[in-house]
Motif scaffolding. Structure first.
Motif, mmCIF file in Angstrom:
data_model
loop_
_atom_site.group_PDB
_atom_site.id
_atom_site.type_symbol
_atom_site.label_atom_id
_atom_site.label_comp_id
_atom_site.label_asym_id
_atom_site.label_seq_id
_atom_site.Cartn_x
_atom_site.Cartn_y
_atom_site.Cartn_z
ATOM 1 N N ASP A 4 -6.322 -2.243 4.889
ATOM 2 C CA ASP A 4 -7.712 -1.961 4.524
ATOM 3 C C ASP A 4 -7.929 -0.530 4.042
ATOM 4 O O ASP A 4 -9.077 -0.113 3.836
ATOM 5 N N ASP A 5 -6.860 0.243 3.872
ATOM 6 C CA ASP A 5 -6.905 1.610 3.336
ATOM 7 C C ASP A 5 -7.686 2.578 4.221
ATOM 8 O O ASP A 5 -8.080 3.653 3.760
ATOM 9 N N SER A 6 -7.920 2.236 5.468
ATOM 10 C CA SER A 6 -8.661 3.126 6.349
ATOM 11 C C SER A 6 -7.758 4.055 7.147
ATOM 12 O O SER A 6 -8.192 5.115 7.573
ATOM 13 N N ARG A 7 -6.509 3.661 7.356
ATOM 14 C CA ARG A 7 -5.576 4.457 8.137
ATOM 15 C C ARG A 7 -4.310 4.707 7.339
ATOM 16 O O ARG A 7 -3.986 3.969 6.410
ATOM 17 N N GLY A 8 -3.600 5.744 7.744
ATOM 18 C CA GLY A 8 -2.343 6.076 7.105
ATOM 19 C C GLY A 8 -1.295 6.471 8.126
ATOM 20 O O GLY A 8 -1.603 6.820 9.266
ATOM 21 N N PHE A 9 -0.035 6.409 7.703
ATOM 22 C CA PHE A 9 1.091 6.767 8.555
ATOM 23 C C PHE A 9 2.025 7.675 7.762
ATOM 24 O O PHE A 9 2.196 7.511 6.551
ATOM 25 N N SER A 10 2.626 8.622 8.446
ATOM 26 C CA SER A 10 3.569 9.532 7.798
ATOM 27 C C SER A 10 4.671 9.910 8.777
ATOM 28 O O SER A 10 4.471 9.895 9.995
ATOM 29 N N ALA A 11 5.826 10.244 8.227
ATOM 30 C CA ALA A 11 6.982 10.649 9.020
ATOM 31 C C ALA A 11 7.695 11.783 8.305
ATOM 32 O O ALA A 11 7.609 11.910 7.076
ATOM 33 N N SER A 12 8.394 12.610 9.061
ATOM 34 C CA SER A 12 9.053 13.781 8.494
ATOM 35 C C SER A 12 10.452 13.928 9.071
ATOM 36 O O SER A 12 10.865 13.181 9.964
ATOM 37 N N LEU A 49 -5.069 18.813 1.154
ATOM 38 C CA LEU A 49 -3.999 18.704 2.155
ATOM 39 C C LEU A 49 -4.595 18.022 3.376
ATOM 40 O O LEU A 49 -5.350 18.610 4.137
ATOM 41 N N LEU A 50 -4.228 16.773 3.567
ATOM 42 C CA LEU A 50 -4.818 15.973 4.640
ATOM 43 C C LEU A 50 -4.174 16.257 5.987
ATOM 44 O O LEU A 50 -4.850 16.271 7.024
ATOM 45 N N GLY A 109 3.608 18.342 4.136
ATOM 46 C CA GLY A 109 2.448 17.608 4.629
ATOM 47 C C GLY A 109 2.100 16.420 3.753
ATOM 48 O O GLY A 109 2.865 16.017 2.860
ATOM 49 N N VAL A 110 0.931 15.864 4.014
ATOM 50 C CA VAL A 110 0.401 14.714 3.271
ATOM 51 C C VAL A 110 -0.804 15.184 2.474
ATOM 52 O O VAL A 110 -1.738 15.773 3.033
ATOM 53 N N VAL A 111 -0.787 14.951 1.178
ATOM 54 C CA VAL A 111 -1.899 15.332 0.309
ATOM 55 C C VAL A 111 -2.606 14.075 -0.172
ATOM 56 O O VAL A 111 -1.996 13.013 -0.345
ATOM 57 N N LEU A 112 -3.913 14.184 -0.374
ATOM 58 C CA LEU A 112 -4.745 13.064 -0.815
ATOM 59 C C LEU A 112 -5.484 13.466 -2.077
ATOM 60 O O LEU A 112 -6.126 14.520 -2.121
ATOM 61 N N ASP A 171 -6.405 9.148 10.138
ATOM 62 C CA ASP A 171 -7.557 8.511 9.513
ATOM 63 C C ASP A 171 -7.766 9.086 8.122
ATOM 64 O O ASP A 171 -7.715 10.299 7.928
ATOM 65 N N VAL A 172 -8.000 8.220 7.156
ATOM 66 C CA VAL A 172 -8.120 8.661 5.768
ATOM 67 C C VAL A 172 -9.399 9.471 5.551
ATOM 68 O O VAL A 172 -9.394 10.474 4.830
ATOM 69 N N GLU A 173 -10.499 9.066 6.152
ATOM 70 C CA GLU A 173 -11.776 9.741 5.932
ATOM 71 C C GLU A 173 -11.817 11.118 6.598
ATOM 72 O O GLU A 173 -12.130 12.121 5.969
ATOM 73 N N THR A 174 -11.501 11.167 7.871
ATOM 74 C CA THR A 174 -11.655 12.406 8.636
ATOM 75 C C THR A 174 -10.373 13.237 8.712
ATOM 76 O O THR A 174 -10.443 14.437 8.968
#
Length: 520
Positions: free
Chosen positions: A176-184, A160-161, A510-513, A193-196
């Motif tokens: 570049d797959d380093s960042r993500g965006f989400s809306a609810s 669960l990111l 939420g956002v899951v990875l 941030d994808v990594e952290t």
């Protein structure tokens, strides 16, 4: 006048510094134009600088001032050179990276003694690799990733990111797959941030600021603007983020400053889907008003409307070419050829098409409310392949890899899975999200049955093949696969994206990875 000595004033007085005294003759200053250094040639600039050097201590520069000004000029030149040569620098870095990779294959050139022949062979390999990468980026070549995806040893739930208060309706990844965006549904737009997993929230401005950006007053009984977000899209260059929802507007955000910059008004009903064309600032939008529209995020302008649907538009997809794919509740998909101002219509046997995604410029996937996933080609009016009950509850209980017994090639339902139509599995088996790894044969689909299924898109003779399932509890309302194919993100909620007819209380909004391992 006796006893007074009259002195004649010079007609064109010049001070000792070699500059005209314009303060004493403002009318003449207005008529004469001063020379700007920008319009001087090199000789004039040199001569003017020499005159300045000859000026005395009252009008000239000291040695320290000259040194500091020259240092400032050098710094400005360095900054200008860096900005002008950044593209060349990146190209050289890419070439160096590829050449370093090819140096590891020196064993293949051991038999070649001539250094020039060996370097020529290496350069040809670099050329072919760059050409292949260019074809893949433009969508004219397909990468084969599905065969490399390895099934996890344990069926552990994805990480669960990010948490949201209400159901997540849309997710997107940067180029570049380093960042993500989400809306609810609560109107929250988040950049993470994808990594952290570090998240930064986009703050909605006041109503006065929104109106100055183009927001119109609500129609009907509503007295307030609903900030419920149902769709989201990010541009390829990472500069713009577009969101849309119940307020019938498309909101444009600056991702660098995380600020609201424009509100596009034009749709008569809620905005249900958004997509940027790859490599450009063109934005496609779909709505319940049956008319997809085209916008330009860079110029902040409206381009045109696409007419062809007879019911609500639920999903939209586009690649680099000037083509767009839309799906709706009228059981049809429209493949739009924007420059030609024409479109192709593909009709499905399902009562509603919930999602769609372009695989290439000639192939695309669709998910319907009967739980089936269909593979289409622009050369055929009927699906190339239909996979029935891809997300039924019975399949979720025994998520085993099926053979081609469950696949129908332009035919009618066969097998035991197609006879399972219980009321409890109908609403949660709707395929609400499909996604394809860009320019590859790897795809994913999601519903409310507790699993995200991964697929391999094969040739037209065989269609699509299931790989394995990833356990995700809740309604999967949106999916995004990394360009490298090493992970996927899913927007999960307790409720479906476009309604509240069902609810899974045990699910987490939420956002899951899910990380994926690729074999060498």
């Amino acid at each position: 006048m006796k006893g007074r000595t009259l002195k004649r004033k010079p007609t064109n007085p010049i001070n000792k510094k070699g500059k005209k005294n314009h303060e004493k003759n403002p009318k003449k200053r207005k008529n004469s134009e001063e020379k700007d250094e920008f319009f001087l040639n090199e000789e004039e600039i040199k001569s003017s600088s020499d005159e300045d050097d000859d000026v005395g201590i009252y009008g000239g520069f000291s040695d320290d001032d000259k040194k500091s000004s020259s240092d400032d000029d050098d710094d400005e030149e360095e900054e200008t050179e860096t900005a002008e040569q950044i593209k060349r620098k990146l190209t050289l870095q890419l070439l160096e990276k590829v050449r370093n990779f090819e140096k590891e294959e020196e064993d293949a050139f051991d038999g070649v003694e001539d250094r020039e022949e060996r370097d020529g062979a290496r350069d040809s390999i670099v050329k072919n690799r760059l050409l292949q990468q260019q074809l893949e980026d433009s969508g004219r070549a397909r990468r084969f990733i599905a065969a490399k995806v390895q099934q996890p040893e344990t069926e552990a739930e994805p990480r669960l990111l990010l948490k949201h208060r209400q159901s997540v309706t849309a997710v997107a990844l940067s180029d570049d797959d380093s960042r993500g965006f989400s809306a609810s549904k609560d109107g929250c737009v988040v950049h993470w941030d994808v990594e952290t997993g570090k998240a930064e929230k986009y703050l909605w401005p006041s109503d006065d600021v929104l109106k100055s950006h183009g927001l119109r007053d609500p129609h009907g009984l509503g007295k307030k603007h609903s900030k419920q977000v149902l769709a989201l899209a990010a541009s390829s260059d990472g500069r713009y983020l577009a969101t849309g929802g119940v307020d019938r507007h498309i909101h444009l955000w600056d991702t660098r400053a995380r600020e609201h910059i424009k509100a596009f008004a034009g749709h008569k009903k809620l905005v249900s889907c958004l997509a940027f064309r790859e490599g450009t600032s063109e934005l496609f939008s779909g709505s319940y008003d049956k008319e997809p529209k085209i916008w330009n995020a860079e110029d902040r302008t409206y381009i045109g409307s696409l007419q062809g649907h007879h019911s609500e538009v639920l999903s939209i997809s586009c690649l680099r070419k000037e083509r767009a794919l839309t799906a709706g509740r009228d059981r049809q998909m429209c493949y739009w050829k924007v420059p030609e101002e024409s479109h192709l219509v593909f009709r499905s046997s399902a009562s509603s098409l919930e999602s769609c995604c372009l695989v290439s410029n000639d192939e695309f996937l669709s998910g319907s409310d009967d739980g089936s996933i269909q593979l289409w080609s622009v050369l055929r009016k009927k699906p190339v392949c239909i996979y029935k009950n891809a997300h039924s509850l019975a399949t979720a209980k025994k998520i085993v890899d099926l053979d081609y017994d469950g696949v129908i090639l332009n035919g009618h339902p066969e097998g035991e899975l197609n006879e399972l139509h219980t009321p409890s599995s109908t609403s949660r088996s709707w395929v609400g999200a499909v996604s394809v790894c860009r320019n590859s044969d790897f795809a994913a689909s999601g519903a409310g049955n507790g699993f995200v299924r991964l697929w391999a898109i094969e040739s037209e003779a065989r269609g699509i093949r299931p790989l394995f399932g990833v356990p995700v509890l809740g309604f999967v309302n949106s999916l995004a696969i990394a360009k490298s194919g090493r992970f996927l993100v899913a927007g999960v909620g307790q409720e479906p994206r476009l309604g509240r007819w069902d609810r899974i209380s045990a699910a987490r909004n939420g956002v899951v990875l899910q990380s994926l391992k690729l074999s060498s």
